[in-house]
Motif scaffolding. Structure first.
Motif, short mmCIF file in Angstrom:
data_model
loop_
_atom_site.label_atom_id
_atom_site.label_comp_id
_atom_site.label_asym_id
_atom_site.label_seq_id
_atom_site.Cartn_x
_atom_site.Cartn_y
_atom_site.Cartn_z
N PRO A 55 0.84 -1.21 0.00
CA PRO A 55 0.00 0.00 0.00
C PRO A 55 0.87 1.25 0.00
CG PRO A 55 -0.83 -1.60 1.59
CD PRO A 55 0.49 -2.12 1.11
N ALA A 57 1.05 4.94 1.03
CA ALA A 57 0.43 5.96 1.87
C ALA A 57 0.83 7.36 1.46
CB ALA A 57 0.80 5.72 3.33
N ASP A 58 1.97 7.50 0.78
CA ASP A 58 2.40 8.79 0.26
C ASP A 58 3.24 8.57 -0.98
OD1 ASP A 58 4.57 7.88 2.17
OD2 ASP A 58 5.54 9.61 1.23
N ARG A 90 0.09 13.24 -0.30
CA ARG A 90 -0.57 12.36 0.67
C ARG A 90 -2.03 12.14 0.27
NH1 ARG A 90 3.14 11.82 4.53
NH2 ARG A 90 4.65 13.49 4.85
N GLU A 93 -6.57 8.21 1.27
CA GLU A 93 -6.40 6.81 1.68
C GLU A 93 -5.22 6.23 0.91
OE1 GLU A 93 -9.94 4.62 1.03
OE2 GLU A 93 -11.15 5.79 2.45
N ALA A 94 -4.53 5.30 1.55
CA ALA A 94 -3.38 4.67 0.88
C ALA A 94 -3.83 4.00 -0.42
CB ALA A 94 -2.74 3.65 1.81
#
Length: 465
Positions: A55, A57-58, A90, A93-94
């Motif tokens: 995943p 996230a950023d 960012r 949501e991931a």
């Protein structure tokens, strides 16, 4: 602490703060407007990318100190921070593993080179125009990117500048449109390209075609080659670059088909310390012209990089000898083919030079400080020559062609090359590679086990003149 102990898997050990291994970019679309008088760049970059197996996230991009005007993720505004050369985006949501996504960044500012141990890198303002020379980490000086050589993507680059200027980028010129006092040039580079190999040159240049679209001897048409230079330098250029088209033919015979659609040469209206390779393009300075072919070895070196470094790229900068050693050896092969000193004589001279210098360089891992040390170039070429001496001539040249063919548009490591070369040898090459690549002491000058023939006899050797 050793950087390799703190870097994420796949992170470049020499530049751990550059690039992000958690995703890959497959296309960049750059729309640039540059005003040379004020050195003002307004840019819009659209990146099409794919999240990796975890995943996300950023999303971290490398970008110098421009003013950010807008950031979109999949066409929606998104939170971001921009400090210390990193633009961090960012999502709410991931992103799930394997998710395709697009990032759009609008930015403006006065581009300047990135500071480095080797001087300024990237966008360089000239007396009248600009050029880009990004190796190894200068790309963020002018566009947001995932700045790691193994993350290769296709590019569309649009450059708008005052109409008196010619704008050149690597790739095929799609359109040139003039409106009022400005002209927009749009280039497409479909081949996978490392960030540091994307370039732009602007200046008052004359375009000079070096090839005809039709082959005179019934063979396939030559690779399209064009030069851009100040008109006053045309007499010197005509002599100095007279043999480049034949050089291209020779390298295609020795290294395999040219890996891109075209090749451009720019002679910037400025003196440059060294020429600079880019994808499908090379930039020289006025000091590389004298009308007597003094710098012809550099013409060979930059052209050879199209195979070694540009098409077959390093996975990270530790393996730079795979770029520079082969490009240096290409100089020697061209000399041998063109009626100059044979490669063995160049090897002997390089060995004598290195024997008088400190023995503290590991070819396969020179360290960041020695990344562009001339000893690495010379010793890298000697490693190639040692391999030629260990193999039969036919096996050596087959090995070269197969290397550039198998890894065309890919990214490689030293281990990839040593494993590849071993397939063409009757005896183990472990000792050869250990001595030349992984030990600081200079091994003895290599000598061939059999006679060397002129490099690729399929191409008629040139006379000395």
């Amino acid at each position: 602490m050793n950087p390799q102990q703190v870097s994420a898997p796949g992170t470049d050990p020499y530049f751990p703060d550059h690039g992000d291994t958690r995703y890959r970019v497959h296309r960049y679309e750059l729309d640039l407007d540059y005003r040379p008088v004020s050195n003002r760049l307004s840019g819009s970059a659209r990146l099409s990318a794919l999240a990796g197996p975890a995943p996300l996230a950023d999303i971290a991009l490398d970008l110098a100190a421009f003013r950010i005007q807008r950031v979109l993720l999949d066409s929606r505004t998104v939170r971001y921070t921009h400090r210390a050369g990193k633009l961090r985006i960012r999502p709410a949501e991931a992103l799930a593993p394997g998710t395709a996504f697009t990032v759009e960044v609008r930015y403006t500012g006065n581009p300047k080179p990135v500071r480095s141990p080797w001087g300024g890198l990237g966008w360089e303002e000239l007396t009248d125009g600009a050029l880009v020379a990004s190796q190894p980490v200068g790309a963020p000086s002018w566009y947001p990117c995932n700045d790691r050589p193994a993350d290769k993507a296709s590019y569309r680059v649009s450059i708008t500048a005052p109409s008196p200027y010619t704008a050149i980028a690597g790739g095929r010129l799609l359109t040139r449109t003039t409106r009022a006092s400005s002209t927009t040039w749009v280039y497409e580079q479909p081949a996978p390209t490392s960030t540091y190999l994307v370039t732009v040159s602007l200046g008052n240049y004359t375009a000079v075609p070096l090839t005809s679209p039709v082959a005179a001897d019934g063979r396939r048409p030559p690779v399209p080659q064009t030069a851009y230079l100040p008109a006053r330098l045309l007499p010197e250029f005509t002599e100095d670059f007279a043999r480049q088209t034949r050089m291209m033919q020779f390298f295609e015979e020795v290294f395999g088909p040219y890996p891109f659609g075209e090749y451009a040469v720019v002679v910037a209206d400025e003196e440059l310390d060294v020429p600079v390779e880019a994808q499908g393009m090379a930039t020289f300075g006025t000091n590389h012209l004298d009308g007597t072919r003094t710098s012809e070895r550099l013409i060979a070196h930059e052209l050879a990089h199209q195979w070694f470094g540009n098409s077959v790229s390093v996975a990270d900068w530790q393996h730079i000898w795979l770029n520079e050693g082969f490009a240096k050896y290409a100089e020697w092969l061209w000399s041998e083919h063109a009626g100059g000193r044979p490669a063995a004589a160049h090897a002997a001279a390089a060995h004598q030079l290195l024997a008088a210098l400190p023995q503290d360089l590991l070819t396969a891992d020179p360290g960041k400080k020695l990344l562009f040390d001339d000893r690495l170039y010379q010793r890298g070429a000697l490693t190639v020559h040692a391999l030629r001496c260990a193999l039969s001539e036919d096996a050596f040249f087959r090995m070269l062609k197969d290397w550039t063919g198998k890894h065309r548009h890919g990214a490689v490591s030293t281990a990839d090359f040593t494993a590849h070369a071993q397939q063409y040898a009757a005896e183990p090459l472990d000792g050869l590679f250990a001595a030349w690549l992984r030990e600081p002491a200079l091994p003895p000058l290599p000598h061939p086990t059999g006679p060397h023939r002129p490099a690729n006899q399929q191409v008629k050797p040139l006379s000395q003149g």
